[in-house]
Scaffold this motif. Structure first.
Motif, PDB file in Angstrom:
ATOM      1  N   ILE A 192      -9.624   3.576   1.224  1.00 24.83           N
ATOM      2  CA  ILE A 192      -9.755   2.346   0.434  1.00 24.83           C
ATOM      3  C   ILE A 192     -10.748   1.412   1.127  1.00 24.83           C
ATOM      4  CG2 ILE A 192      -8.567   0.357  -0.536  1.00 24.83           C
ATOM      5  CD1 ILE A 192      -5.982   1.944  -0.475  1.00 24.83           C
ATOM      6  N   ASP A 208      -1.905   2.074  -5.673  1.00 25.45           N
ATOM      7  CA  ASP A 208      -3.275   2.453  -5.339  1.00 25.45           C
ATOM      8  C   ASP A 208      -4.189   1.259  -5.598  1.00 25.45           C
ATOM      9  OD1 ASP A 208      -2.612   5.106  -4.683  1.00 25.45           O
ATOM     10  OD2 ASP A 208      -2.674   5.689  -6.798  1.00 25.45           O
ATOM     11  N   LEU A 216       0.810  -1.220   0.000  1.00 25.88           N
ATOM     12  CA  LEU A 216       0.000   0.000   0.000  1.00 25.88           C
ATOM     13  C   LEU A 216       0.846   1.274   0.000  1.00 25.88           C
ATOM     14  CD1 LEU A 216      -2.677  -1.230   2.521  1.00 25.88           C
ATOM     15  CD2 LEU A 216      -3.163  -0.473   0.192  1.00 25.88           C
ATOM     16  N   ILE A 255      -4.072   0.792   8.126  1.00 22.44           N
ATOM     17  CA  ILE A 255      -4.515   1.301   6.830  1.00 22.44           C
ATOM     18  C   ILE A 255      -5.340   2.572   7.007  1.00 22.44           C
ATOM     19  CG2 ILE A 255      -6.017   0.805   4.850  1.00 22.44           C
ATOM     20  CD1 ILE A 255      -5.185  -2.150   5.140  1.00 22.44           C
ATOM     21  N   ARG A 308      -2.994   8.315   2.882  1.00 23.91           N
ATOM     22  CA  ARG A 308      -2.991   7.784   1.516  1.00 23.91           C
ATOM     23  C   ARG A 308      -3.970   6.635   1.328  1.00 23.91           C
ATOM     24  NH1 ARG A 308       0.685   6.901  -2.940  1.00 23.91           N
ATOM     25  NH2 ARG A 308       0.414   4.811  -3.804  1.00 23.91           N
ATOM     26  N   THR A 309      -4.200   5.855   2.379  1.00 20.02           N
ATOM     27  CA  THR A 309      -4.964   4.616   2.225  1.00 20.02           C
ATOM     28  C   THR A 309      -6.275   4.573   3.020  1.00 20.02           C
ATOM     29  OG1 THR A 309      -3.710   3.594   4.047  1.00 20.02           O
ATOM     30  CG2 THR A 309      -2.845   3.318   1.814  1.00 20.02           C
TER      31      THR A 309
END
Length: 225
Positions: free
Chosen positions: A79, A48, A44, A70, A75-76
């Protein structure tokens, strides 16, 4: 060619990863394996992903702890995570999964058709968001006086606006069709919310583009974030 979405499969058992790949191969997307929470977090860092399928019971860093990491990363954190578990410890265990940030919690053995359908929804939402970001980048270049890549350099500003408007219209049509599909199938609340957020961003982008049309008298257009 539209780039494929990446789907992260996290499980410490190779046979489970193989089974997931067999189920999801029909989606024709890029499937990435991770055999531990640590390996998933490493993947990760650079790639992406449209969605993460995360096993709960893993040695060392389990699924709950992996999900927590996460969700802490900027950034994650957005998700979607679908938890997969071989045992059901009751409502408390399920609640812990949702509290960790999962959009769904599926007990094994699961229905392959159901799992594939759920994953396909998040893949499609991811693709629409990618298209939206592309349209926003094109519009931003137009606002700054640049010429977007892939757009005819010889066109006058009115022609550029028309081309950008046509590209945005295509994304709007696809997003509308997806929203209707989610309503018809009584999809997960998380998927419906994500689709609604996508439509709001599309509306903001359309307003910004309309503000550039000659004769509107509008002030500077503000792009959706």
């Amino acid at each position: 060619m539209v780039p494929k979405a990446k789907i992260l499969l996290v499980d410490d058992r190779p046979e489970n990863l193989l089974a997931l790949e067999a189920i999801l191969s029909a989606l024709d997307q890029t499937l990435v394996r991770a055999s531990s929470g640590e390996e998933a977090l490493k993947a990760l860092l650079t790639d992406d992903f449209a969605v993460i399928l995360l096993d709960v019971q893993m040695p060392g860093m389990d699924g709950f702890e992996t999900a927590a990491h996460i969700k802490r990363r900027e950034r994650t954190r957005d998700i979607p995570i679908i938890f997969l578990t071989a045992i059901n410890h009751g409502p408390h265990h399920t609640f812990r999964g949702y509290a960790a940030g999962a959009v769904d919690y599926i007990s094994k053995p699961f229905d392959p058709w159901v799992l594939r359908a759920k994953v396909s929804v998040f893949v499609e939402l991811y693709m629409k968001n990618c298209q939206l970001r592309e349209q926003a980048a094109l519009l931003r270049l137009q606002l700054e006086g640049g010429v977007p890549a892939g757009v005819n350099h010889e066109k006058e500003p009115a022609g550029l606006l028309a081309e950008l408007s046509a590209r945005l219209a295509a994304v709007e049509e696809q997003a509308e069709a997806l929203s209707k599909q989610l309503d018809d199938e009584s999809a997960d609340a998380a998927a419906v919310a994500t689709a609604a957020h996508l439509e709001r961003k599309l509306t903001g982008l359309r307003r910004a583009l309309d503000a550039l049309e000659p004769g509107t008298g509008s002030g500077p257009a503000v792009l959706p974030s």
